[in-house]
Design a protein around this motif. Structure first.
Motif, PDB file in Angstrom:
ATOM      1  N   LYS A  50      43.041  68.574  55.176  1.00 22.77           N
ATOM      2  CA  LYS A  50      43.655  69.818  55.621  1.00 22.77           C
ATOM      3  C   LYS A  50      43.159  71.013  54.815  1.00 22.77           C
ATOM      4  N   ALA A  51      42.947  70.805  53.513  1.00 22.83           N
ATOM      5  CA  ALA A  51      42.521  71.924  52.669  1.00 22.83           C
ATOM      6  C   ALA A  51      41.142  72.435  53.057  1.00 22.83           C
ATOM      7  N   PHE A  52      40.334  71.608  53.682  1.00 17.65           N
ATOM      8  CA  PHE A  52      38.969  72.000  54.028  1.00 17.65           C
ATOM      9  C   PHE A  52      38.907  72.781  55.337  1.00 17.65           C
ATOM     10  N   THR A  53      39.969  72.750  56.103  1.00 21.67           N
ATOM     11  CA  THR A  53      40.001  73.446  57.398  1.00 21.67           C
ATOM     12  C   THR A  53      41.085  74.515  57.464  1.00 21.67           C
ATOM     13  N   SER A  54      41.999  74.510  56.498  1.00 18.80           N
ATOM     14  CA  SER A  54      43.113  75.449  56.522  1.00 18.80           C
ATOM     15  C   SER A  54      42.685  76.838  56.065  1.00 18.80           C
ATOM     16  N   LYS A  55      43.398  77.853  56.538  1.00 18.33           N
ATOM     17  CA  LYS A  55      43.141  79.224  56.111  1.00 18.33           C
ATOM     18  C   LYS A  55      43.731  79.490  54.728  1.00 18.33           C
ATOM     19  N   GLN A  56      44.659  78.635  54.285  1.00 21.66           N
ATOM     20  CA  GLN A  56      45.252  78.755  52.956  1.00 21.66           C
ATOM     21  C   GLN A  56      45.135  77.396  52.257  1.00 21.66           C
ATOM     22  N   ALA A  57      44.344  77.348  51.200  1.00 25.74           N
ATOM     23  CA  ALA A  57      44.135  76.093  50.478  1.00 25.74           C
ATOM     24  C   ALA A  57      44.355  76.343  48.989  1.00 25.74           C
ATOM     25  N   MET A  58      45.556  76.021  48.498  1.00 29.48           N
ATOM     26  CA  MET A  58      45.871  76.226  47.089  1.00 29.48           C
ATOM     27  C   MET A  58      45.503  75.010  46.249  1.00 29.48           C
ATOM     28  N   PHE A  59      45.362  73.851  46.901  1.00 28.19           N
ATOM     29  CA  PHE A  59      44.994  72.639  46.190  1.00 28.19           C
ATOM     30  C   PHE A  59      44.384  71.667  47.190  1.00 28.19           C
ATOM     31  N   ILE A  60      43.703  70.650  46.678  1.00 28.92           N
ATOM     32  CA  ILE A  60      43.244  69.557  47.528  1.00 28.92           C
ATOM     33  C   ILE A  60      44.021  68.311  47.146  1.00 28.92           C
ATOM     34  N   LYS A  61      44.087  67.368  48.080  1.00 31.08           N
ATOM     35  CA  LYS A  61      44.973  66.218  47.891  1.00 31.08           C
ATOM     36  C   LYS A  61      44.233  64.926  48.192  1.00 31.08           C
ATOM     37  N   ILE A  62      44.398  63.949  47.316  1.00 34.37           N
ATOM     38  CA  ILE A  62      43.761  62.652  47.474  1.00 34.37           C
ATOM     39  C   ILE A  62      44.788  61.562  47.181  1.00 34.37           C
ATOM     40  N   ARG A  63      44.597  60.422  47.831  1.00 32.57           N
ATOM     41  CA  ARG A  63      45.435  59.264  47.548  1.00 32.57           C
ATOM     42  C   ARG A  63      44.617  58.286  46.711  1.00 32.57           C
ATOM     43  N   VAL A  64      45.153  57.946  45.552  1.00 31.91           N
ATOM     44  CA  VAL A  64      44.410  57.179  44.568  1.00 31.91           C
ATOM     45  C   VAL A  64      45.247  55.996  44.105  1.00 31.91           C
ATOM     46  N   GLU A  65      44.589  54.863  43.886  1.00 30.78           N
ATOM     47  CA  GLU A  65      45.246  53.711  43.266  1.00 30.78           C
ATOM     48  C   GLU A  65      45.142  53.875  41.753  1.00 30.78           C
ATOM     49  N   ILE A  66      46.249  54.277  41.134  1.00 27.26           N
ATOM     50  CA  ILE A  66      46.229  54.470  39.690  1.00 27.26           C
ATOM     51  C   ILE A  66      46.640  53.172  39.000  1.00 27.26           C
ATOM     52  N   ALA A  67      46.031  52.886  37.874  1.00 19.29           N
ATOM     53  CA  ALA A  67      46.336  51.674  37.115  1.00 19.29           C
ATOM     54  C   ALA A  67      47.677  51.840  36.416  1.00 19.29           C
ATOM     55  N   ILE A  68      48.570  50.883  36.596  1.00 17.17           N
ATOM     56  CA  ILE A  68      49.904  51.003  36.017  1.00 17.17           C
ATOM     57  C   ILE A  68      49.925  50.638  34.539  1.00 17.17           C
ATOM     58  N   ASP A  69      48.813  50.120  34.015  1.00 22.83           N
ATOM     59  CA  ASP A  69      48.764  49.786  32.591  1.00 22.83           C
ATOM     60  C   ASP A  69      48.047  50.866  31.785  1.00 22.83           C
TER      61      ASP A  69
END
Length: 237
Positions: A123-142
């Motif tokens: 959405k950030a790459f096509t929106s007229k207002q992009a304050m941040f970009i967003k990604i879904r990441v598998e973060i390590a819990i350890d």
């Protein structure tokens, strides 16, 4: 088998009956969902349809009473004693990137410094207002949660960025680990700090009106984890 196994990142006792009722209410699958307690804090979620299972995975992370729920799909040969949980998929907002670096390439490269990239929100790459970009990441819990740092592109351009995590719960502010209890935490508090290195400012959605701190404090606290690298971009803490 259409099953997910899950456990909560906590050693505290909790109401398992209330937990089951909550997820039945949230997921709204009715009789298509069975929740089985298989012992030692481990649950098995049994679904009727593949689409139901994927919906639960794609719309997490889930939690109960401020305890994150980590999930793993059933695999052949899996037993209650052999199941391990290593990652938690979570949406991460990246604040502070210059407009010329707001791209899918930058999102993917920065995401790799945090963990395995699952999805990128375009959405950030096509929106007229992009304050941040967003990604879904598998973060390590350890590992400790990344708070932000500096991004250096291949040409040497350097800029400070900050991270905000959506639906973040169970973060211990002293050490930056998820699900840590005070009695189990061996991370000493920095004697020269007046505040904990982590806090609610890492949670997306808590931004106050007029706050332009790009998802971080005015200055990053001490005791920062070591730098991590990504392809093309380097994240420096």
């Amino acid at each position: 088998m259409l099953s997910l196994f899950g456990c909560f990142l906590t050693k505290r006792p909790y109401n398992q009956r209330a937990t089951k009722e909550l997820f039945r209410s949230l997921w709204k699958f009715g009789i298509d969902l069975r929740i089985v307690d298989v012992g030692d804090g481990l649950f098995q979620f049994k679904f009727t349809l593949e689409s139901q299972l994927k919906w639960v995975l794609n719309n997490g992370p889930w939690s109960f009473d401020n305890h994150p729920l980590v999930l793993r799909r059933w695999e052949r040969g899996m037993t209650a004693n052999s199941i391990t949980f290593t990652v938690l998929p979570i949406w991460v907002q990246i604040w502070g990137l210059p407009f010329d670096l707001i791209s899918e390439e930058a999102a993917r490269d920065i995401g790799r410094s945090l963990g395995q990239v699952v999805e990128i929100d375009h959405k950030a790459f096509t929106s007229k207002q992009a304050m941040f970009i967003k990604i879904r990441v598998e973060i390590a819990i350890d590992k400790t949660l990344h708070r932000g740092g500096f991004v250096v592109n291949p040409k040497g351009y350097k800029v400070r960025i900050g991270f905000r995590y959506e639906r973040l719960v169970g973060l211990r502010f002293q050490c930056g680990y998820l699900g840590h209890e005070a009695r189990d935490c061996s991370t000493p508090r920095c004697s020269i700090q007046s505040e904990f290195p982590y806090g609610d400012w890492l949670k997306a959605g808590l931004r106050k009106s007029g706050d332009r701190s790009i998802g971080r404090k005015k200055s990053l606290p001490l005791c920062e984890p070591p730098p991590s690298e990504a392809n093309g971009f380097k994240l420096q803490t």
